[in-house]
Design a protein around this motif. Structure first.
Motif, PDB file in Angstrom:
ATOM      1  N   LEU A   1      -4.811   6.025  11.246  1.00  7.86           N
ATOM      2  CA  LEU A   1      -4.012   5.788  12.416  1.00  7.86           C
ATOM      3  C   LEU A   1      -3.560   6.976  13.160  1.00  7.86           C
ATOM      4  O   LEU A   1      -2.657   7.694  12.701  1.00  7.86           O
ATOM      5  CB  LEU A   1      -3.021   4.670  12.231  1.00  7.86           C
TER       6      LEU A   1
ATOM      7  N   LEU B   1      11.415   3.724  11.625  1.00  8.36           N
ATOM      8  CA  LEU B   1       9.702   4.022  11.986  1.00  8.36           C
ATOM      9  C   LEU B   1       8.911   2.595  12.202  1.00  8.36           C
ATOM     10  O   LEU B   1       9.069   1.850  11.280  1.00  8.36           O
ATOM     11  CB  LEU B   1       9.240   4.802  10.954  1.00  8.36           C
ATOM     12  N   GLY B   2       8.102   2.819  13.112  1.00 10.08           N
ATOM     13  CA  GLY B   2       6.953   1.800  13.309  1.00 10.08           C
ATOM     14  C   GLY B   2       5.878   1.781  12.798  1.00 10.08           C
ATOM     15  O   GLY B   2       5.639   2.991  11.772  1.00 10.08           O
ATOM     16  N   SER B   3       5.024   1.086  12.517  1.00 12.98           N
ATOM     17  CA  SER B   3       3.708   1.352  11.734  1.00 12.98           C
ATOM     18  C   SER B   3       2.881   2.504  12.142  1.00 12.98           C
ATOM     19  O   SER B   3       1.905   2.914  11.331  1.00 12.98           O
ATOM     20  CB  SER B   3       2.833   0.050  11.852  1.00 12.98           C
ATOM     21  N   ASP B   4       3.067   3.207  13.279  1.00 11.48           N
ATOM     22  CA  ASP B   4       2.215   4.236  13.851  1.00 11.48           C
ATOM     23  C   ASP B   4       2.936   5.695  13.243  1.00 11.48           C
ATOM     24  O   ASP B   4       2.835   6.684  13.413  1.00 11.48           O
ATOM     25  CB  ASP B   4       1.979   4.310  15.255  1.00 11.48           C
ATOM     26  N   GLY B   5       4.052   5.171  12.556  1.00 13.69           N
ATOM     27  CA  GLY B   5       4.908   6.755  11.981  1.00 13.69           C
ATOM     28  C   GLY B   5       5.781   7.100  13.124  1.00 13.69           C
ATOM     29  O   GLY B   5       6.323   8.107  13.094  1.00 13.69           O
ATOM     30  N   LEU B   6       5.941   6.712  14.282  1.00 16.32           N
ATOM     31  CA  LEU B   6       6.745   6.908  15.593  1.00 16.32           C
ATOM     32  C   LEU B   6       8.247   6.376  15.174  1.00 16.32           C
ATOM     33  O   LEU B   6       8.257   5.212  14.920  1.00 16.32           O
ATOM     34  CB  LEU B   6       6.214   6.824  16.898  1.00 16.32           C
ATOM     35  N   ALA B   7       9.069   7.372  15.507  1.00 20.11           N
ATOM     36  CA  ALA B   7      10.381   6.721  15.382  1.00 20.11           C
ATOM     37  C   ALA B   7      10.742   5.870  16.537  1.00 20.11           C
ATOM     38  O   ALA B   7      10.472   6.087  17.677  1.00 20.11           O
ATOM     39  CB  ALA B   7      11.354   8.054  15.425  1.00 20.11           C
TER      40      ALA B   7
ATOM     41  N   GLY C   1      10.911  -1.171   4.675  1.00 21.75           N
ATOM     42  CA  GLY C   1      11.724  -2.197   5.436  1.00 21.75           C
ATOM     43  C   GLY C   1      10.655  -3.525   5.500  1.00 21.75           C
ATOM     44  O   GLY C   1       9.937  -3.828   4.728  1.00 21.75           O
ATOM     45  N   MET C   2      10.852  -3.931   6.863  1.00 25.36           N
ATOM     46  CA  MET C   2      10.114  -5.297   7.122  1.00 25.36           C
ATOM     47  C   MET C   2       8.683  -5.066   7.012  1.00 25.36           C
ATOM     48  O   MET C   2       8.053  -4.371   7.529  1.00 25.36           O
ATOM     49  CB  MET C   2      10.468  -5.724   8.566  1.00 25.36           C
TER      50      MET C   2
ATOM     51  N   GLU D   1      13.143   3.905   2.502  1.00 21.83           N
ATOM     52  CA  GLU D   1      13.431   2.605   2.087  1.00 21.83           C
ATOM     53  C   GLU D   1      12.259   1.878   3.005  1.00 21.83           C
ATOM     54  O   GLU D   1      12.451   1.834   4.155  1.00 21.83           O
ATOM     55  CB  GLU D   1      14.584   1.863   2.115  1.00 21.83           C
TER      56      GLU D   1
ATOM     57  N   VAL E   1       7.854  -2.388   9.320  1.00 14.93           N
ATOM     58  CA  VAL E   1       9.069  -1.396   9.730  1.00 14.93           C
ATOM     59  C   VAL E   1       9.786  -0.673   8.622  1.00 14.93           C
ATOM     60  O   VAL E   1       9.808  -1.356   7.671  1.00 14.93           O
ATOM     61  CB  VAL E   1      10.217  -2.035  10.710  1.00 14.93           C
ATOM     62  N   ASN E   2       9.688   0.662   8.550  1.00 16.65           N
ATOM     63  CA  ASN E   2      10.321   1.253   7.505  1.00 16.65           C
ATOM     64  C   ASN E   2      11.583   2.323   8.045  1.00 16.65           C
ATOM     65  O   ASN E   2      11.588   2.581   9.194  1.00 16.65           O
ATOM     66  CB  ASN E   2       9.269   2.223   6.715  1.00 16.65           C
TER      67      ASN E   2
ATOM     68  N   GLU F   1       2.900   8.399   5.919  1.00 13.48           N
ATOM     69  CA  GLU F   1       3.554   8.705   7.143  1.00 13.48           C
ATOM     70  C   GLU F   1       3.835  10.240   6.690  1.00 13.48           C
ATOM     71  O   GLU F   1       4.788  10.511   6.089  1.00 13.48           O
ATOM     72  CB  GLU F   1       4.610   8.022   7.543  1.00 13.48           C
TER      73      GLU F   1
END
Lengths: 206, 247
Positions: free
Chosen positions: B52, A193-199, B37-38, B35, A159-160, B86
């Motif tokens: 992806l 954001l998830g790992s797929d870049g979606l909010a 994150g996890m 930033e 998660v970012n 991203e």
């Protein structure tokens, strides 16, 4: 009965004289038929949408916006007495703002969030720390609100967070109230954001 | 007279406003920072690089269709470091018509640090490695309604890799959310035990549309080490410290 008298008698022309006029006047008969079809369609639509309701969040947002509008109109008459003073105060403020803009170098208004190296201060943003404990909450202790239709962050998924400035109208997406007069202003938000870049979720900073 | 002076002053102050604030488009947003994150689960000895690709398709009541595609470049080395690039176009509903930069996130379990890179202005934000939580996080309020029925699917090859499949079918009974008929949603997931990564996810929900996320153009070669390092000409700031760590 002529056409004018027939339509003046609406909505209750259902007598022998009215029916006779419809038999004699094609134009009025066509118009009457169109009106009846429209009424029938509206009735069906009313019946179909009888159970449709806005989501609770949207309703709360609308109520809050309505109340703020009411407060605004209550204070409007009071404000009129202060127009001359307000005009001079605005002029003075504009002079000061103009002087500052001309003297100081231009920098983004959000500079207080940007440190000397251009990084941002997201100290309070710790999505990892609270993620596991907020499984069943609509919003979490870190203030993030789930976006509609956002997918679950899967175990093992990274998660970012990005901080962006978005139109205040974006708050409506998660059902937060927005003053209609300020809808085009910008507001700072942290977006998860998830790992797929979606909010997945958003937190409004200001 | 005074009114005209006031109008002139206001016009002058508006004209003095800085223009071109970070490439914000009409009615759009502006990028301020990022930033990392996890981190995800650390996987060693299974390097790869791939794209992806997430496609969402929504069919409206009038037959109109909304189709969007987001491509994220992903890398993982043998030590478990990861890099994702991203485009931030997934923020669409929050800030349409925005011109956000591509942001790079690096998670480095070896150095115990995470980085968010902004290639547009060559800055990076460093944050400390944080232990992973075991659970996920449910951001799908709609997903909780109804009864879920999970099932295993016969194995198949996805993108040239053997994959294990699962499908979760959720049925929301009539009346539960004001629906006249039952609503069925399907989530299908294909996972590669070899690469230890999800290769394909298909989600179908009549209220939202269809979303397909697939890992494509997979290369199992070791990615260059430099992809997991902050370029030397970037300015690095520590996250949450309020002071820069320039180098």
């Amino acid at each position: 009965m002529n056409c004018q008298e027939f339509w003046d008698a609406r909505p209750e022309p259902d007598n022998a004289e009215g029916r006779q006029h419809l038999l004699e006047c094609d134009e009025c008969a066509r118009r009457m038929s169109r009106q009846q079809r429209l009424e029938a369609g509206l009735g069906a639509l009313r019946q179909e949408w009888r159970t449709v309701e806005a989501p609770p969040r949207v309703e709360q947002g609308v109520v809050a916006a309505f109340r703020s509008q009411q407060a605004h109109s209550r204070s409007r008459s009071l404000r009129h007495a202060w127009v001359p003073l307000f005009t001079w105060a605005t002029a003075a403020a504009c002079l000061v703002a103009l002087a500052l803009l001309l003297v100081r170098p231009h920098e983004p208004p959000a500079a207080h969030h940007i440190n000397r190296s251009g990084g941002i201060e997201l100290a309070a943003v710790q999505p990892a720390a609270s993620a596991a404990t907020a499984d069943d909450d609509e919003s979490s202790s870190d203030g993030f609100l789930p976006l509609p239709d956002a997918q679950r962050i899967a175990p093992g998924e990274s998660v970012n967070v990005v901080r962006v400035e978005v139109p205040r109208s974006a708050m409506l997406v998660v059902g937060l109230p927005v003053n209609p007069e300020r809808v085009s202003e910008l507001v700072e938000a942290d977006v998860m954001l998830g790992s797929d870049g979606l909010a997945r979720a958003v937190r409004f900073v200001q | 007279m005074y009114r005209w002076i006031l109008i002139g002053l206001m016009a002058a102050s508006m004209a003095a406003q800085p223009s071109g604030r970070g490439g914000r488009g009409f009615g759009g947003g502006r990028f301020l920072g990022a930033e990392a994150g996890m981190p995800g689960r650390v996987v060693k000895n299974a390097p790869y690089s791939a794209e992806l690709v997430t496609e969402t398709t929504q069919t409206l009541a009038d037959g109109n269709r909304i189709h969007q595609t987001i491509t994220v470049h992903v890398y993982r080395d043998s030590e478990g470091r990861t890099r994702t690039e991203e485009p931030l176009s997934g923020l669409g509903a929050l800030a349409p018509n925005s011109n956000f930069p591509v942001v790079v996130f690096i998670h480095d379990p070896v150095a115990g640090a995470n980085y968010a890179l902004n290639p547009r202005n060559k800055t990076a934000t460093k944050s400390a490695w944080m232990p992973r939580n075991r659970g996920g996080r449910d951001f799908g309020g709609r997903g909780r309604a109804g009864t879920a029925k999970p099932e295993s699917l016969p194995g198949k090859t996805v993108e040239g890799l053997a994959a294990e499949g699962t499908r979760v079918t959720t049925v929301i009974p009539a009346g539960q959310v004001g629906n006249e008929q039952p609503i069925q949603t399907v989530l299908e997931r294909w996972y590669s035990p070899d690469l230890q990564v999800v290769l394909l996810v298909k989600q179908s929900d009549p209220r939202v549309g269809e979303t397909v996320t697939r890992l494509v153009n997979i290369s199992r070669a070791e990615p260059p080490r430099s992809l997991f390092e902050v370029p030397a000409d970037y300015k690095v700031a520590d996250a949450g410290r309020g002071r820069g760590a320039e180098r």
